[in-house]
Motif scaffolding. Structure first.
Motif, PDB file in Angstrom:
ATOM      1  N   UNK A 103       0.819  -1.232   0.000  1.00  0.00           N
ATOM      2  CA  UNK A 103       0.000   0.000   0.000  1.00  0.00           C
ATOM      3  C   UNK A 103       0.843   1.268   0.000  1.00  0.00           C
ATOM      4  N   UNK A 104       2.149   1.120  -0.201  1.00  0.00           N
ATOM      5  CA  UNK A 104       3.025   2.286  -0.193  1.00  0.00           C
ATOM      6  C   UNK A 104       3.766   2.498  -1.514  1.00  0.00           C
ATOM      7  N   UNK A 105       4.040   1.435  -2.252  1.00  0.00           N
ATOM      8  CA  UNK A 105       4.835   1.581  -3.476  1.00  0.00           C
ATOM      9  C   UNK A 105       4.004   2.176  -4.613  1.00  0.00           C
ATOM     10  N   UNK A 129      -2.278  -4.614  -9.843  1.00  0.00           N
ATOM     11  CA  UNK A 129      -2.229  -5.224  -8.508  1.00  0.00           C
ATOM     12  C   UNK A 129      -0.819  -5.677  -8.155  1.00  0.00           C
ATOM     13  N   UNK A 130       0.168  -5.285  -8.945  1.00  0.00           N
ATOM     14  CA  UNK A 130       1.557  -5.617  -8.644  1.00  0.00           C
ATOM     15  C   UNK A 130       2.022  -4.844  -7.410  1.00  0.00           C
ATOM     16  N   UNK A 131       3.071  -5.358  -6.770  1.00  0.00           N
ATOM     17  CA  UNK A 131       3.668  -4.684  -5.619  1.00  0.00           C
ATOM     18  C   UNK A 131       5.178  -4.818  -5.726  1.00  0.00           C
ATOM     19  N   UNK A 132       5.877  -3.741  -5.474  1.00  0.00           N
ATOM     20  CA  UNK A 132       7.340  -3.747  -5.599  1.00  0.00           C
ATOM     21  C   UNK A 132       8.041  -4.383  -4.400  1.00  0.00           C
ATOM     22  N   UNK A 133       7.323  -4.595  -3.318  1.00  0.00           N
ATOM     23  CA  UNK A 133       7.998  -4.959  -2.071  1.00  0.00           C
ATOM     24  C   UNK A 133       7.763  -6.392  -1.609  1.00  0.00           C
ATOM     25  N   UNK A 134       7.229  -7.227  -2.447  1.00  0.00           N
ATOM     26  CA  UNK A 134       7.010  -8.610  -2.053  1.00  0.00           C
ATOM     27  C   UNK A 134       8.221  -9.486  -2.310  1.00  0.00           C
ATOM     28  N   UNK A 191       2.311 -27.214   8.481  1.00  0.00           N
ATOM     29  CA  UNK A 191       1.351 -26.915   9.536  1.00  0.00           C
ATOM     30  C   UNK A 191       1.514 -25.494  10.067  1.00  0.00           C
ATOM     31  N   UNK A 192       2.711 -24.955   9.975  1.00  0.00           N
ATOM     32  CA  UNK A 192       2.948 -23.557  10.352  1.00  0.00           C
ATOM     33  C   UNK A 192       3.813 -22.904   9.282  1.00  0.00           C
ATOM     34  N   UNK A 193       3.539 -21.640   9.038  1.00  0.00           N
ATOM     35  CA  UNK A 193       4.360 -20.886   8.102  1.00  0.00           C
ATOM     36  C   UNK A 193       4.506 -19.467   8.620  1.00  0.00           C
ATOM     37  N   UNK A 194       5.473 -18.747   8.087  1.00  0.00           N
ATOM     38  CA  UNK A 194       5.699 -17.351   8.473  1.00  0.00           C
ATOM     39  C   UNK A 194       5.607 -16.492   7.217  1.00  0.00           C
ATOM     40  N   UNK A 195       4.780 -15.442   7.287  1.00  0.00           N
ATOM     41  CA  UNK A 195       4.502 -14.605   6.127  1.00  0.00           C
ATOM     42  C   UNK A 195       4.579 -13.141   6.550  1.00  0.00           C
ATOM     43  N   UNK A 196       5.085 -12.300   5.651  1.00  0.00           N
ATOM     44  CA  UNK A 196       5.116 -10.863   5.925  1.00  0.00           C
ATOM     45  C   UNK A 196       3.691 -10.326   5.986  1.00  0.00           C
ATOM     46  N   UNK A 197       3.444  -9.368   6.876  1.00  0.00           N
ATOM     47  CA  UNK A 197       2.079  -8.879   7.058  1.00  0.00           C
ATOM     48  C   UNK A 197       1.495  -8.226   5.811  1.00  0.00           C
ATOM     49  N   UNK A 228      -6.089  -9.693 -11.230  1.00  0.00           N
ATOM     50  CA  UNK A 228      -6.116  -8.239 -11.104  1.00  0.00           C
ATOM     51  C   UNK A 228      -6.532  -7.746  -9.732  1.00  0.00           C
ATOM     52  N   UNK A 229      -6.756  -8.648  -8.784  1.00  0.00           N
ATOM     53  CA  UNK A 229      -7.162  -8.226  -7.440  1.00  0.00           C
ATOM     54  C   UNK A 229      -5.981  -7.658  -6.669  1.00  0.00           C
ATOM     55  N   UNK A 230      -6.158  -6.485  -6.070  1.00  0.00           N
ATOM     56  CA  UNK A 230      -5.211  -6.022  -5.066  1.00  0.00           C
ATOM     57  C   UNK A 230      -5.448  -6.910  -3.850  1.00  0.00           C
ATOM     58  N   UNK A 231      -4.448  -7.697  -3.503  1.00  0.00           N
ATOM     59  CA  UNK A 231      -4.664  -8.902  -2.705  1.00  0.00           C
ATOM     60  C   UNK A 231      -5.299  -8.686  -1.332  1.00  0.00           C
ATOM     61  N   UNK A 232      -4.721  -7.819  -0.515  1.00  0.00           N
ATOM     62  CA  UNK A 232      -5.243  -7.630   0.842  1.00  0.00           C
ATOM     63  C   UNK A 232      -6.641  -7.032   0.832  1.00  0.00           C
ATOM     64  N   UNK A 233      -6.955  -6.261  -0.200  1.00  0.00           N
ATOM     65  CA  UNK A 233      -8.293  -5.677  -0.315  1.00  0.00           C
ATOM     66  C   UNK A 233      -9.279  -6.653  -0.954  1.00  0.00           C
ATOM     67  N   UNK A 234      -8.838  -7.320  -2.015  1.00  0.00           N
ATOM     68  CA  UNK A 234      -9.754  -8.123  -2.809  1.00  0.00           C
ATOM     69  C   UNK A 234     -10.150  -9.443  -2.198  1.00  0.00           C
TER      70      UNK A 234
END
Length: 416
Positions: free
Chosen positions: A138-140, A149-154, A188-194, A360-366
């Motif tokens: 939501x910043x780039x 719906x691309x993001x530069x920071x993933x 069973x567990x994973x770690x993902x950036x917010x 084409x979905x902006x992921x966190x919103x869509x």
């Protein structure tokens, strides 16, 4: 840690909370309380089961792995359910990038937040979430643009070719395991950036909405967001896997009057009708190019065509099936193996050829919006699921998909 212990203590001693409350998953605070009781794992390494791809073109191996605590702006998630998507098979059997192994595959999952790292304020333990292979910081400049719906920071910014995040919180037998597409839901567990996690309605069934982590959003959005299918139009969708069926569903939702399902497996037609297909064409039944068949059926070609296979020859057929002047053809199927081609006149004549990533979905919103649409019965999910298995059966699920014997298999990964 103390705030969660306080929460648990106050809940147990509240005069308005009876003991039966603690067994009531319908109460809005239930997940948080349950996870408060489990916060003993916060800040510690978790040992759990995962399906590990040690090397390309080989069966996955069920291993005990170590999952480190989340670092700054990260979330550790207990994965409850995950779909098996063709992109997992693509990485394992087709792409086979030398730097993409060993890895924990899976990118179409849903789960519950176990703990959060420093700086995370949007999520708390107990939240139901869907990990996202496309970030939304939501910043780039891309996130701020309504055009993409691309993001530069993933994760893809640094390691796209290997289809894995550069950093890892996984180890097994002393070796680092890669996070496939930044998600790795075959664990069973994973770690993902917010910035790559969507919080969803607590009423959502995780073993259904996990499909919104990739396939269904990818196909549905390709029709609605990318192609922008119009009411009364004619459409052709190539490939009746989960993505193609979701594209059919999107075409119907957009008001298309004629939706032609194209597949070489005639058994797919009945399923396609469930999602809105009006016609079915099997290229094997004809001795002429499929584009000619569709042109004859639609007086010159369809208004919109969507390629949901990931085959460059089919991509060209889809383009040539669209009508000159205003036809729109969308590439949806994932591949990065071969060049594709077309004659310039096909575009000069007025056709538009475009691609769609995650619909084409902006992921966190869509994604939360699609979850709500499912809960409101505006989007189908249950109908995609042909098999339910456990994580231990992941190789069986892969074989089903490899041989076209399923639409979607959902794996039960952890008890909820």
């Amino acid at each position: 840690m103390q705030q969660y212990l306080n929460l648990k203590f106050s809940a147990l001693h509240s005069p308005i909370l009876q003991p039966s409350f603690l067994n009531s998953p319908t109460h809005p605070s239930f997940p948080t309380l349950i996870f408060a009781a489990k916060m003993a794992t916060a800040g510690k390494v978790i040992k759990c089961k995962a399906a590990v791809a040690w090397e390309p073109n080989k069966p996955l191996v069920i291993e005990e792995i170590e999952v480190a605590p989340p670092q700054a702006n990260e979330i550790r998630i207990k994965i409850v359910a995950t779909g098996v998507c063709h992109t997992d098979l693509y990485h394992l059997f087709e792409g086979m990038h030398k730097d993409g192994f060993p890895a924990v595959l899976g990118h179409e999952g849903a789960g519950i937040v176990e703990s959060v790292g420093p700086g995370v304020t949007e999520f708390q333990p107990g939240d139901k979430v869907i990990p996202l292979f496309i970030s939304q910081c939501k910043e780039c400049r891309f996130c701020k643009s309504p055009k993409t719906n691309q993001c530069e920071n993933g994760w893809a910014a640094d390691n796209a070719a290997a289809m894995a995040a550069a950093e890892s919180r996984f180890t097994c037998k002393g070796k680092k395991l890669l996070h496939f597409m930044g998600t790795s839901t075959f664990s069973q567990y994973t770690v993902v950036h917010q910035m790559a996690v969507a919080k969803i309605d607590p009423a959502a069934p995780l073993d259904k909405v996990c499909l919104l982590g990739c396939g269904v959003c990818t196909g549905y959005g390709a029709a609605v967001n990318t192609a922008k299918v119009e009411p009364g139009s004619t459409c052709a969708v190539f490939g009746m896997g989960a993505v193609g069926l979701a594209a059919v569903m999107g075409c119907k939702a957009a008001g298309a009057k004629k939706i032609i399902a194209v597949d070489i497996n005639p058994e797919k037609f009945e399923k396609a009708k469930v999602f809105g297909a009006t016609d079915f064409v099997n290229p094997k039944d004809h001795n002429k190019p499929i584009s000619e068949v569709l042109s004859e059926m639609t007086n010159g070609g369809v208004d919109f065509s969507l390629e949901c296979v990931g085959n460059v020859a089919v991509m060209r057929s889809a383009l040539e099936s669209s009508i000159k002047g205003w036809g729109v053809s969308v590439l949806v199927g994932w591949t990065d193996m071969y060049d594709f081609s077309a004659r310039p006149i096909q575009l000069i004549a007025g056709r538009t050829w475009k691609g769609s990533l995650f619909g084409g979905f902006k992921s966190k919103d869509g994604v939360p919006e699609m979850v709500t649409a499912y809960l409101n019965k505006k989007v189908k999910l249950d109908e995609f699921i042909t098999h339910n298995m456990t994580l231990d059966q992941v190789n069986d699920a892969i074989e089903l998909m490899k041989h076209g014997k399923c639409i979607r298999t959902v794996l039960s990964v952890s008890p909820q």
